[in-house]
Enzyme design. Structure first.
Site, mmCIF file in Angstrom:
data_model
loop_
_atom_site.group_PDB
_atom_site.id
_atom_site.type_symbol
_atom_site.label_atom_id
_atom_site.label_comp_id
_atom_site.label_asym_id
_atom_site.label_seq_id
_atom_site.Cartn_x
_atom_site.Cartn_y
_atom_site.Cartn_z
ATOM 1 N N LYS A 196 0.850 -1.197 0.000
ATOM 2 C CA LYS A 196 0.000 0.000 0.000
ATOM 3 C C LYS A 196 0.880 1.239 0.000
ATOM 4 O O LYS A 196 1.554 1.546 0.979
ATOM 5 C CB LYS A 196 -0.900 -0.027 1.239
ATOM 6 C CG LYS A 196 -1.804 1.177 1.362
ATOM 7 C CD LYS A 196 -2.823 0.991 2.480
ATOM 8 C CE LYS A 196 -3.629 2.256 2.700
ATOM 9 N NZ LYS A 196 -4.664 2.079 3.735
ATOM 10 N N LYS A 249 -2.219 -1.621 -3.842
ATOM 11 C CA LYS A 249 -3.061 -0.423 -3.783
ATOM 12 C C LYS A 249 -2.205 0.832 -3.783
ATOM 13 O O LYS A 249 -1.242 0.870 -3.031
ATOM 14 C CB LYS A 249 -3.876 -0.525 -2.489
ATOM 15 C CG LYS A 249 -4.736 0.657 -2.165
ATOM 16 C CD LYS A 249 -5.320 0.500 -0.787
ATOM 17 C CE LYS A 249 -5.981 1.810 -0.405
ATOM 18 N NZ LYS A 249 -6.215 1.948 0.975
#
Ligand code: PBG
Length: 321
Positions: A196, A249
């Site tokens: 992330k 992400k």
């Protein structure tokens, strides 16, 4: 002169031939719909930063989950908006919190819907950080682990099928796994937000969830977007600690990582097409339907088994026509 055997256009001549040789498919079952739940709400309230997306009451979230099921989506992922925030984020692990109430109600009304819950503290803390703070304002990694694990157990108790830690604290997957196992939830899988990046593409979400950090930023725990090898180390640790599904992400800025993570782990890989990616497409003057389907296809081609996207319902409808 073109060699006859190099005429690739032969297989592009008709829709039927193109369909015959198409490598990648996007199906509704690959898509997961994010739902923002605010228990105090009456019905649904549109989110300004995310055109077409709303916050939902528990009842409205149940209706959304019903639609998701009817459209054949892979599942829903729940985010909670608490009634009150505090330093520790106590509502995160409240059995009567928004996510817990919605998970329970959705599983009661639509047992077949896969309910994934986002496990984090940032929506629940008064300061908006993903963990608890030390006196000097820095995030206390290890003190946050117990609270995250408690939150995950509370979600499992409410009937969550999968828990998804998005906080990026080191060791949280292991802490959550141990706590789930100890509390009788050994069968509840973990979808880890493993790779992330600290990204500007999350800003509409932070408006939606009211979780913008009150000071500083998340670069102390989220990854530098410049780093790819580090993403693989994050993934490796999460897998060692017990992650069942790993996530990358944002999505479109990390196609290389989706590919590398899939090759490295051979686990189910999820890509999160985040709020800013959605908003960018939704508010552009281009054809949002075509852009959405093209990007979702690219994410699948890069290796994503699962795509979390605010386009999930629209995409399922578009794919059916
Ligand atoms: C919570 C969380 C965030 C997102 C998912 N879980 C926000 C953040 O890390 O700042 C972002 C999702 C999106 O932008 O759609 N930590």
């Amino acid at each position: 002169m073109v060699f006859p055997q190099t005429r690739l256009r032969r297989l592009r001549r008709t829709p039927e031939l193109r369909s015959l040789v198409r490598e990648t498919e996007v199906l509704p079952r690959h898509l997961v719909l994010p739902l923002f739940v605010e228990a105090e709400l009456d019905g649904s309230r549109p989110i300004d930063a995310l055109p077409g997306v709303s916050r939902h009451s528990v009842d409205a979230a149940v209706a959304e989950a019903g639609e998701a099921a009817a459209l054949g989506l892979g599942g829903v992922i729940l985010f909670g908006i608490p009634s009150a925030k505090d330093e520790q984020g106590t509502e995160a692990w409240d059995d009567g919190g928004a996510v817990q109430l919605a998970a329970r109600a959705i599983k009661a009304a639509h047992p077949g819907v896969v309910v994934i819950t986002d496990v984090c503290l940032c929506e629940y803390t008064s300061h908006g950080h993903c963990g608890v703070l030390r006196d000097d304002g820095s995030v206390d990694n290890d003190a946050s682990l117990e609270l995250l694990a408690r939150t995950a157990v509370s979600h499992a108790r409410a009937g969550a099928d999968v828990v998804a830690p998005s906080d990026m604290m080191d060791g949280r997957v292991g802490a959550i796994r141990r706590e789930l196992d100890g509390e009788g939830f050994a069968d509840v899988p973990i979808m880890a937000y493993s790779a992330k990046h600290a990204s500007a593409f999350y800003s509409p979400f932070r408006d939606a969830a009211d979780s913008t950090p009150a000071f500083g930023d998340r670069r102390g725990y989220q990854m530098d977007p410049a780093n790819g090898d580090e993403a693989l180390r994050e993934v490796e640790l999460d897998v060692a600690e017990g992650a069942d599904i790993v996530m990358v992400k944002p999505a479109l800025t990390a196609l290389d990582l989706i590919w590398r993570v899939k090759q490295q782990t051979r686990l189910p890989v999820a890509a999160y097409q985040v709020s800013g990616e959605y908003a960018m497409i939704k508010t552009s003057s281009m054809d949002d339907r075509a852009l959405a389907l093209e990007t979702l296809t690219a994410l699948r081609r890069a290796g994503a088994d699962i795509v979390i996207t605010y386009f999930a319902k629209d995409a399922a409808r578009w794919l059916a026509t």
